[in-house]
Design a protein around this motif. Structure first.
Motif, PDB file in Angstrom:
ATOM      1  N   LYS A  41      10.848 -96.277 -26.109  1.00 40.98           N
ATOM      2  CA  LYS A  41      11.216 -97.126 -24.976  1.00 40.98           C
ATOM      3  C   LYS A  41      10.150 -97.049 -23.886  1.00 40.98           C
ATOM      4  CE  LYS A  41      14.742 -97.760 -21.442  1.00 40.98           C
ATOM      5  NZ  LYS A  41      15.992 -97.256 -20.863  1.00 40.98           N
ATOM      6  N   LYS A  42       9.671 -95.846 -23.620  1.00 37.52           N
ATOM      7  CA  LYS A  42       8.640 -95.661 -22.605  1.00 37.52           C
ATOM      8  C   LYS A  42       7.362 -96.395 -22.992  1.00 37.52           C
ATOM      9  CE  LYS A  42       6.498 -91.941 -19.966  1.00 37.52           C
ATOM     10  NZ  LYS A  42       6.380 -90.488 -19.809  1.00 37.52           N
ATOM     11  N   ASP A  43       6.973 -96.315 -24.270  1.00 38.06           N
ATOM     12  CA  ASP A  43       5.787 -97.018 -24.749  1.00 38.06           C
ATOM     13  C   ASP A  43       5.945 -98.529 -24.631  1.00 38.06           C
ATOM     14  OD1 ASP A  43       4.565 -94.620 -25.350  1.00 38.06           O
ATOM     15  OD2 ASP A  43       5.065 -94.706 -27.493  1.00 38.06           O
ATOM     16  N   MET A  44       7.115 -99.030 -24.967  1.00 41.21           N
ATOM     17  CA  MET A  44       7.356-100.474 -24.888  1.00 41.21           C
ATOM     18  C   MET A  44       7.284-100.957 -23.446  1.00 41.21           C
ATOM     19  SD  MET A  44      10.330-101.018 -27.746  1.00 41.21           S
ATOM     20  CE  MET A  44      10.586-102.721 -27.313  1.00 41.21           C
ATOM     21  N   LEU A  45       7.841-100.180 -22.518  1.00 48.37           N
ATOM     22  CA  LEU A  45       7.786-100.568 -21.107  1.00 48.37           C
ATOM     23  C   LEU A  45       6.347-100.572 -20.605  1.00 48.37           C
ATOM     24  CD1 LEU A  45      10.886 -98.700 -19.650  1.00 48.37           C
ATOM     25  CD2 LEU A  45      10.619-101.145 -20.011  1.00 48.37           C
ATOM     26  N   ALA A  46       5.551 -99.603 -21.044  1.00 48.95           N
ATOM     27  CA  ALA A  46       4.147 -99.556 -20.637  1.00 48.95           C
ATOM     28  C   ALA A  46       3.393-100.760 -21.198  1.00 48.95           C
ATOM     29  CB  ALA A  46       3.509 -98.256 -21.115  1.00 48.95           C
ATOM     30  N   GLN A  47       3.650-101.123 -22.442  1.00 52.89           N
ATOM     31  CA  GLN A  47       2.994-102.289 -23.043  1.00 52.89           C
ATOM     32  C   GLN A  47       3.372-103.571 -22.314  1.00 52.89           C
ATOM     33  OE1 GLN A  47       4.140-102.207 -27.140  1.00 52.89           O
ATOM     34  NE2 GLN A  47       2.493-100.806 -27.737  1.00 52.89           N
ATOM     35  N   GLU A  48       4.640-103.708 -21.953  1.00 48.95           N
ATOM     36  CA  GLU A  48       5.082-104.898 -21.230  1.00 48.95           C
ATOM     37  C   GLU A  48       4.399-104.990 -19.872  1.00 48.95           C
ATOM     38  OE1 GLU A  48       9.331-104.915 -20.972  1.00 48.95           O
ATOM     39  OE2 GLU A  48       9.587-105.194 -23.129  1.00 48.95           O
ATOM     40  N   LYS A  49       4.240-103.853 -19.208  1.00 49.83           N
ATOM     41  CA  LYS A  49       3.583-103.842 -17.899  1.00 49.83           C
ATOM     42  C   LYS A  49       2.117-104.264 -18.033  1.00 49.83           C
ATOM     43  CE  LYS A  49       2.698-100.907 -13.926  1.00 49.83           C
ATOM     44  NZ  LYS A  49       2.810 -99.567 -13.344  1.00 49.83           N
ATOM     45  N   VAL A  50       1.430-103.764 -19.048  1.00 51.38           N
ATOM     46  CA  VAL A  50       0.034-104.126 -19.272  1.00 51.38           C
ATOM     47  C   VAL A  50      -0.078-105.614 -19.580  1.00 51.38           C
ATOM     48  CG1 VAL A  50      -1.897-103.835 -20.882  1.00 51.38           C
ATOM     49  CG2 VAL A  50      -0.716-101.825 -19.972  1.00 51.38           C
ATOM     50  N   GLN A  51       0.820-106.136 -20.417  1.00 50.47           N
ATOM     51  CA  GLN A  51       0.789-107.555 -20.754  1.00 50.47           C
ATOM     52  C   GLN A  51       1.034-108.423 -19.530  1.00 50.47           C
ATOM     53  OE1 GLN A  51       3.670-107.923 -23.883  1.00 50.47           O
ATOM     54  NE2 GLN A  51       2.214-107.341 -25.498  1.00 50.47           N
ATOM     55  N   GLU A  52       1.936-108.007 -18.656  1.00 49.74           N
ATOM     56  CA  GLU A  52       2.224-108.768 -17.438  1.00 49.74           C
ATOM     57  C   GLU A  52       1.000-108.776 -16.520  1.00 49.74           C
ATOM     58  OE1 GLU A  52       4.355-111.077 -14.711  1.00 49.74           O
ATOM     59  OE2 GLU A  52       4.732-110.634 -16.803  1.00 49.74           O
ATOM     60  N   GLU A  53       0.339-107.622 -16.387  1.00 45.54           N
ATOM     61  CA  GLU A  53      -0.864-107.555 -15.560  1.00 45.54           C
ATOM     62  C   GLU A  53      -1.974-108.441 -16.133  1.00 45.54           C
ATOM     63  OE1 GLU A  53      -1.729-103.397 -15.408  1.00 45.54           O
ATOM     64  OE2 GLU A  53      -0.213-103.000 -13.893  1.00 45.54           O
ATOM     65  N   GLU A  54      -2.120-108.452 -17.449  1.00 48.78           N
ATOM     66  CA  GLU A  54      -3.118-109.300 -18.091  1.00 48.78           C
ATOM     67  C   GLU A  54      -2.802-110.775 -17.876  1.00 48.78           C
ATOM     68  OE1 GLU A  54      -3.198-108.102 -22.170  1.00 48.78           O
ATOM     69  OE2 GLU A  54      -4.430-106.335 -21.766  1.00 48.78           O
ATOM     70  N   ARG A  55      -1.526-111.123 -17.947  1.00 50.76           N
ATOM     71  CA  ARG A  55      -1.120-112.514 -17.739  1.00 50.76           C
ATOM     72  C   ARG A  55      -1.440-112.962 -16.313  1.00 50.76           C
ATOM     73  NH1 ARG A  55       2.568-115.386 -15.413  1.00 50.76           N
ATOM     74  NH2 ARG A  55       3.673-113.578 -14.606  1.00 50.76           N
ATOM     75  N   ILE A  56      -1.184-112.101 -15.342  1.00 48.53           N
ATOM     76  CA  ILE A  56      -1.460-112.435 -13.945  1.00 48.53           C
ATOM     77  C   ILE A  56      -2.969-112.587 -13.719  1.00 48.53           C
ATOM     78  CG2 ILE A  56      -1.357-111.528 -11.579  1.00 48.53           C
ATOM     79  CD1 ILE A  56       1.390-110.334 -12.334  1.00 48.53           C
ATOM     80  N   ALA A  57      -3.749-111.668 -14.299  1.00 52.48           N
ATOM     81  CA  ALA A  57      -5.211-111.742 -14.147  1.00 52.48           C
ATOM     82  C   ALA A  57      -5.755-113.008 -14.798  1.00 52.48           C
ATOM     83  CB  ALA A  57      -5.853-110.505 -14.754  1.00 52.48           C
ATOM     84  N   LYS A  58      -5.232-113.368 -15.950  1.00 48.77           N
ATOM     85  CA  LYS A  58      -5.696-114.579 -16.641  1.00 48.77           C
ATOM     86  C   LYS A  58      -5.348-115.823 -15.837  1.00 48.77           C
ATOM     87  CE  LYS A  58      -5.526-116.892 -21.146  1.00 48.77           C
ATOM     88  NZ  LYS A  58      -5.630-118.219 -20.617  1.00 48.77           N
ATOM     89  N   ALA A  59      -4.157-115.841 -15.230  1.00 48.20           N
ATOM     90  CA  ALA A  59      -3.758-116.991 -14.420  1.00 48.20           C
ATOM     91  C   ALA A  59      -4.675-117.139 -13.210  1.00 48.20           C
ATOM     92  CB  ALA A  59      -2.309-116.841 -13.981  1.00 48.20           C
ATOM     93  N   ALA A  60      -5.026-116.020 -12.576  1.00 52.52           N
ATOM     94  CA  ALA A  60      -5.928-116.079 -11.423  1.00 52.52           C
ATOM     95  C   ALA A  60      -7.309-116.559 -11.851  1.00 52.52           C
ATOM     96  CB  ALA A  60      -6.020-114.705 -10.768  1.00 52.52           C
ATOM     97  N   PHE A  61      -7.790-116.079 -12.985  1.00 47.73           N
ATOM     98  CA  PHE A  61      -9.093-116.497 -13.492  1.00 47.73           C
ATOM     99  C   PHE A  61      -9.098-117.989 -13.806  1.00 47.73           C
ATOM    100  CE2 PHE A  61     -11.947-117.236 -17.116  1.00 47.73           C
ATOM    101  CZ  PHE A  61     -13.151-116.858 -16.538  1.00 47.73           C
ATOM    102  N   ASP A  62      -8.046-118.459 -14.457  1.00 41.33           N
ATOM    103  CA  ASP A  62      -7.941-119.888 -14.787  1.00 41.33           C
ATOM    104  C   ASP A  62      -7.910-120.748 -13.531  1.00 41.33           C
ATOM    105  OD1 ASP A  62      -7.960-119.276 -17.478  1.00 41.33           O
ATOM    106  OD2 ASP A  62      -5.777-119.466 -17.722  1.00 41.33           O
ATOM    107  N   ARG A  63      -7.193-120.283 -12.522  1.00 39.35           N
ATOM    108  CA  ARG A  63      -7.103-121.032 -11.266  1.00 39.35           C
ATOM    109  C   ARG A  63      -8.489-121.135 -10.613  1.00 39.35           C
ATOM    110  NH1 ARG A  63      -2.879-118.520  -9.374  1.00 39.35           N
ATOM    111  NH2 ARG A  63      -3.960-116.913  -8.686  1.00 39.35           N
ATOM    112  N   LYS A  64      -9.224-120.018 -10.620  1.00 39.77           N
ATOM    113  CA  LYS A  64     -10.573-120.042 -10.042  1.00 39.77           C
ATOM    114  C   LYS A  64     -11.496-120.956 -10.837  1.00 39.77           C
ATOM    115  CE  LYS A  64     -10.539-115.540  -7.821  1.00 39.77           C
ATOM    116  NZ  LYS A  64     -11.149-114.196  -7.756  1.00 39.77           N
TER     117      LYS A  64
END
Length: 86
Positions: A41-64
């Motif tokens: 469960k702890k590993d899955m939560l960490a993976q979800e957090k990393v994926q969310e951060e990557e999604r946010i970074a990609k959205a900012a990059f695309d916007r720029k």
């Protein structure tokens, strides 16, 4: 007849758990299995957090990138006359 009813009541009562000590799933599982589940469960939560951060970074990059590739007309429509007067 009365004897059968007594036997049925006795057998039904044998399978009932006491109310104050009900078995939980954590009690039924072994300690090592429970620890593995918690680690998973702890590993899955960490993976979800990393994926969310990557999604946010990609959205900012695309916007720029979209803003970088906009024409002057599109920039003027979007920002209007908000720029400095210099």
């Amino acid at each position: 007849m009365a004897r059968k009813k007594q036997q049925q009541q006795r057998t039904n009562n044998e399978f009932e758990l006491p109310k104050d000590k009900a078995a939980t799933l954590a009690d039924q599982l072994g300690g090592d299995v429970l620890a593995k589940l918690k680690a998973a469960k702890k590993d899955m939560l960490a993976q979800e957090k990393v994926q969310e951060e990557e999604r946010i970074a990609k959205a900012a990059f695309d916007r720029k990138q979209r803003e970088k590739n906009m024409s002057f007309e599109e920039l003027l429509d979007q920002y209007g006359n908000k720029g400095s007067k210099f």
